[in-house]
Each structure stands twice: as structure tokens, then as C-alpha cells.
Design an enzyme around this catalytic site. Structure first.
Site, PDB file in Angstrom:
ATOM      1  N   ASN A 152       0.937  -0.912   0.132  1.00 38.19           N
ATOM      2  CA  ASN A 152      -0.155   0.033   0.038  1.00 38.19           C
ATOM      3  C   ASN A 152       1.359   1.108  -0.205  1.00 38.19           C
ATOM      4  O   ASN A 152       0.318   2.561  -1.051  1.00 38.19           O
ATOM      5  CB  ASN A 152      -0.961   0.234   1.458  1.00 38.19           C
ATOM      6  CG  ASN A 152       0.068  -0.631   2.279  1.00 38.19           C
ATOM      7  OD1 ASN A 152       0.213  -0.963   2.782  1.00 38.19           O
ATOM      8  ND2 ASN A 152      -0.041   0.753   3.508  1.00 38.19           N
ATOM      9  N   GLN A 180      -5.259  -3.204  -2.316  1.00 41.17           N
ATOM     10  CA  GLN A 180      -4.901  -2.392  -2.877  1.00 41.17           C
ATOM     11  C   GLN A 180      -4.243  -3.033  -4.709  1.00 41.17           C
ATOM     12  O   GLN A 180      -4.858  -1.791  -5.162  1.00 41.17           O
ATOM     13  CB  GLN A 180      -3.490  -1.859  -3.053  1.00 41.17           C
ATOM     14  CG  GLN A 180      -3.534  -0.946  -1.006  1.00 41.17           C
ATOM     15  CD  GLN A 180      -3.907   0.137  -1.053  1.00 41.17           C
ATOM     16  OE1 GLN A 180      -3.641   0.747  -2.582  1.00 41.17           O
ATOM     17  NE2 GLN A 180      -4.261   1.344  -0.427  1.00 41.17           N
ATOM     18  N   GLY A 201     -13.277  -2.549  -0.876  1.00 44.65           N
ATOM     19  CA  GLY A 201     -14.405  -2.061  -2.125  1.00 44.65           C
ATOM     20  C   GLY A 201     -13.685  -0.510  -2.596  1.00 44.65           C
ATOM     21  O   GLY A 201     -14.375   0.120  -3.280  1.00 44.65           O
ATOM     22  N   HIS A 202     -13.658   0.546  -0.887  1.00 41.97           N
ATOM     23  CA  HIS A 202     -13.560   1.920  -1.073  1.00 41.97           C
ATOM     24  C   HIS A 202     -12.032   2.204  -1.222  1.00 41.97           C
ATOM     25  O   HIS A 202     -11.485   3.104  -2.173  1.00 41.97           O
ATOM     26  CB  HIS A 202     -13.163   2.391   0.050  1.00 41.97           C
ATOM     27  CG  HIS A 202     -11.949   2.136   0.521  1.00 41.97           C
ATOM     28  ND1 HIS A 202     -11.650   3.192   1.329  1.00 41.97           N
ATOM     29  CD2 HIS A 202     -11.862   0.769   1.525  1.00 41.97           C
ATOM     30  CE1 HIS A 202     -10.390   2.642   2.261  1.00 41.97           C
ATOM     31  NE2 HIS A 202     -10.793   1.652   2.499  1.00 41.97           N
ATOM     32  N   THR A 238     -27.271  -9.026   9.508  1.00 42.21           N
ATOM     33  CA  THR A 238     -27.946  -8.662   7.132  1.00 42.21           C
ATOM     34  C   THR A 238     -27.153  -8.183   6.362  1.00 42.21           C
ATOM     35  O   THR A 238     -26.434  -7.021   7.406  1.00 42.21           O
ATOM     36  CB  THR A 238     -28.963  -7.885   7.983  1.00 42.21           C
ATOM     37  OG1 THR A 238     -29.915  -8.800   8.486  1.00 42.21           O
ATOM     38  CG2 THR A 238     -30.120  -7.596   6.859  1.00 42.21           C
ATOM     39  N   CYS A 325       4.460   9.359  12.121  1.00 42.90           N
ATOM     40  CA  CYS A 325       5.152  10.627  13.280  1.00 42.90           C
ATOM     41  C   CYS A 325       4.127   9.936  15.111  1.00 42.90           C
ATOM     42  O   CYS A 325       3.150   9.747  14.969  1.00 42.90           O
ATOM     43  CB  CYS A 325       4.578  12.143  13.427  1.00 42.90           C
ATOM     44  SG  CYS A 325       5.623  12.814  12.025  1.00 42.90           S
TER      45      CYS A 325
END
Length: 381
Positions: A152, A180, A201-202, A238, A325
Site C-alpha cells: 500500500n 490495493q 471496495g473503497h 444482515t 509521527c
């Protein structure tokens, strides 16, 4: 110059218009429970089946092998912990790479805390594992090998198919986190030879909150959640019908793009790299020069902090740093550290990831902004 240019598609992607429209229609009209036997329920179940076909087709898998989840992290946890629950007592060893996403690293560490043996295979300076090193780590008690398909952070592709060939007839399962990779490169589960594969999915213009796990038929795995028998008993609860419908639409869009214009991402990525390299002496590429995602450019800007650079251009370019960081002190990311980068180079790293809708004009504007910011910081050091 555009007001803002989004170059962080490895973090998340904008939801495609077609996906938004399909999800909105589903939210208004497809509110039936897919487990219900009346018309609204049957309609929802049929739409889930259509989406399952589309997502499975994108990875060359049978539809019945796909389990929908709430995200890729859940899919990775189901893969590792679900296989662990199904393993016999004599199989309690796990092999992963040193650059896995936390969604794999964390459940692997959890299993280690539960008494499993864990082997982390190192990577070379490009972020790639050696297939031979992975196979050498396999032991008689190894139950599962989990190696990501694409990193990624630097985009490096791993030799998953080679690992699978070496594992043939070894009684060891192979999982790959392809979060990815899916939607950015063409892939086929049969060609890869894997037993389990994770989808997010995103990462390819579906919504957040939906993912999937491919499970090859016959793979020993048990649910890690407890409830009813949804998704063949592997993911109770569900189904998120609108998100699953959107995932199916996004899968169809990705398949069309990969078939018709599979060089678009690479062209935009390389345009940006060439433009930056022309004006910034000693710009360094991080990751494999060839075996990497076509959209991912991770580069180290000399003599400056990547975070400081992005702070300067934050109103123009949206991207991510290649370092994290902690407690107010900048330290190299785990991936770049595993690759052996020195601290200065690692702290100067920036991940620039393009998308299907990124334009040449946006690339040029982003390059101008980044070069100007680098010059401003470098001259002021």
C-alpha cells in the site's frame, strides 16, 4: 491551477457516480431483508447475487466462493483467524512478510500471543520478498502463508504466484491481501494459485464499509463472528445491500477500464515522476521500478521532510507521507524501515497515487506545486 488535486487514491478513492446512483436507488427502494421470502426480500437477495457475480468475475473466481464483509480488515481477520480456528493442533505456524498491512500484522501478532509461532520474512531494498525465502520459512507445522499482493505504501508487487507454485502439494494454505491491487491491475485467482484473497471496495471507487474475501472451495475456515447463517455461515449479520450493490457496480467499472485502457494509470504516474525528476536533483524512487502498482509513485525528496512538503502544498495537493509521527517525533514508516532506507531518505518520502480520473493537467499542476514547495524548503534549510 485546480483548487485541489487528489493524489491519495491508495488511501481511498472517490465513489464513482454510477456507484452513488446505484446505492441511492437501493437505499430508497431495496430495503427488504435479503433473508425474507416475500418480494422485497427476494429482490434484495437477487441484487446481492448480481453483485457477487460481478465482483467474482473481476478476480476470475466462482461467485459462490465470495464472502461479503464490512471491510478489508474484516476479510483479513476472517482469513487468518478463521483458518486458525479450523486448523488441527499440529498446525500452528504462520508465515507473513515484514511489510504486511496492520490488518494482517495485527491478527498475526494476536495468534502469536495465543501460542502460535510466527515468522516474518524480510524484504529487499525494493520492498519485495523472495519467493524462496518464503518457502524456506515453511515448516511441517505451517498452516498458512499470508503475503500481500501489492504494498500500500510503495506499490511493490509480491511474487504471490511463484510462492503458490512452490507451495503446491505442501498442505499449506496461501492468503493474499489484494486490497490495493484489485481494480488497478488485472488478476485471476486461478493464475495466482491462492486459497484466500482480500478485497477492499473503497480502493476502487465503491463505498467504504464493504469488502469481500475469496475462499477457494474446500479451504478449511470457520467464522470468527457468531450469529445466523449469512454468507455460508462465515459472516453472520444482515447484509449491507446498498454497499454490496455499489461494490458490484464498481467491479463492473473496474473490469471495463482494465480491458479498454490498462495503461492510463501508468501513464499518469510516469508523467508525474518524469516531471518531478526533471526539476529535483537526487529525487529517489522507493519501491520496485517495474514490479509495482501502475498508479503508485513513492519518492523521497532530498534534504526536506515529506510531511513539511505536504504541509506547504496542502491547499493544492492531497497526498500522504511515507513516514509516521509518533509522540511528536518523526520516525520512518515500518515499510521503509524494513526496506533498509536510511532515516533522512525515509523521512523525505511522499506517496503520490493517481486514479482513473486523474488528468494530465492535474499532474502538471501538482508537479509545479511540489517542485516549488521543495525549492522553498530546500533553500530555507
Amino acid at each position: 491551477m485546480p483548487a485541489s488535486i487528489y493524489l491519495d487514491h491508495n488511501a481511498t478513492t472517490p465513489v464513482a457516480t454510477e456507484v452513488v446512483e446505484a446505492m441511492a436507488t437501493a437505499l430508497r427502494n431495496s430495503f427488504g431483508n435479503p433473508s425474507s421470502s416475500y418480494a422485497l426480500g427476494r429482490e434484495a437477495a437477487e441484487q446481492i447475487a448480481t453483485a457477487r457475480d460481478a465482483v467474482a468475475s473481476l478476480i476470475g473466481a466462482p461467485a459462490q466462493s465470495l464472502v461479503f464483509t464490512g471491510c478489508a480488515t474484516e476479510a483479513n481477520n476472517l482469513a487468518l483467524l478463521g483458518v486458525a480456528r479450523a486448523c488441527p493442533p499440529g498446525k500452528r505456524h504462520l508465515v507473513i512478510s515484514a511489510v504486511e498491512h496492520p490488518a494482517v500484522m495485527a491478527p498475526a501478532r494476536y495468534l502469536e500471543a495465543q501460542g502460535w509461532r510466527l515468522t516474518l520474512v524480510p524484504v529487499d531494498e525494493t520492498g519485495q520478498v523472495s519467493a524462496e525465502a518464503v518457502i524456506d520459512a515453511v515448516r511441517p507445522d505451517t498452516a498458512l502463508v499470508s503475503i500481500m499482493l501489492a504494498n500500500n505504501e510503495v506499490g511493490t508487487l509480491q511474487p504471490v504466484a511463484d510462492i503458490a507454485r512452490h507451495l503446491a502439494n505442501r498442505d499449506v494454505l496461501l492468503h493474499t491481501d489484494a486490497a490495493q491491487a484489485v481494480g488497478k491491475i488485472a488478476l485471476d485467482v486461478e493464475a495466482l494459485g491462492i486459497d484466500l484473497l482480500t478485497i477492499a471496495g473503497h480502493k476502487f471507487q465503491a463505498s467504504k464499509g464493504v469488502g469481500a474475501l475469496y475462499v477457494r472451495e474446500g479451504t478449511p475456515i470457520r467464522s470468527v463472528l457468531f450469529g445466523a447463517g449469512h454468507e455460508k455461515g462465515l459472516r453472520p449479520g444482515t447484509e449491507n445491500v446498498p454497499a454490496i450493490i455499489g461494490l458490484g457496480v464498481a467491479a463492473n467499472l473496474a473490469a471495463q477500464r482494465l480491458a479498454s485502457n490498462d495503461t492510463r494509470l501508468r501513464d499518469r504516474r510516469d508523467q508525474l515522476h518524469q516531471r518531478l525528476g526533471a526539476d529535483i536533483p537526487d529525487l529517489r524512487l522507493n519501491g520496485h521500478a517495474e514490479a509495482r502498482l501502475p498508479n503508485t509513485l513513492n519518492v523521497s525528496f532530498p534534504s526536506v521532510s515529506g510531511q513539511a512538503l505536504l504541509d506547504v502544498v496542502r491547499d493544492t495537493v492531497m497526498a500522504s507521507v511515507g513516514s509516521a509521527c509518533h509522540s511528536g517525533e518523526s520516525t520512518p514508516s515500518g515499510v521503509l524501515g524494513a526496506m533498509g532506507l536510511d532515516t533522512a531518505r525515509a523521512l523525505g518520502a511522499v506517496r503520490l497515487s493517481v486514479g482513473w480520473d486523474t488528468t494530465a493537467k492535474e499532474i502538471e499542476a501538482a508537479a509545479v506545486a511540489l517542485v516549488q514547495a521543495w525549492r522553498h524548503l530546500a533553500d530555507g534549510r
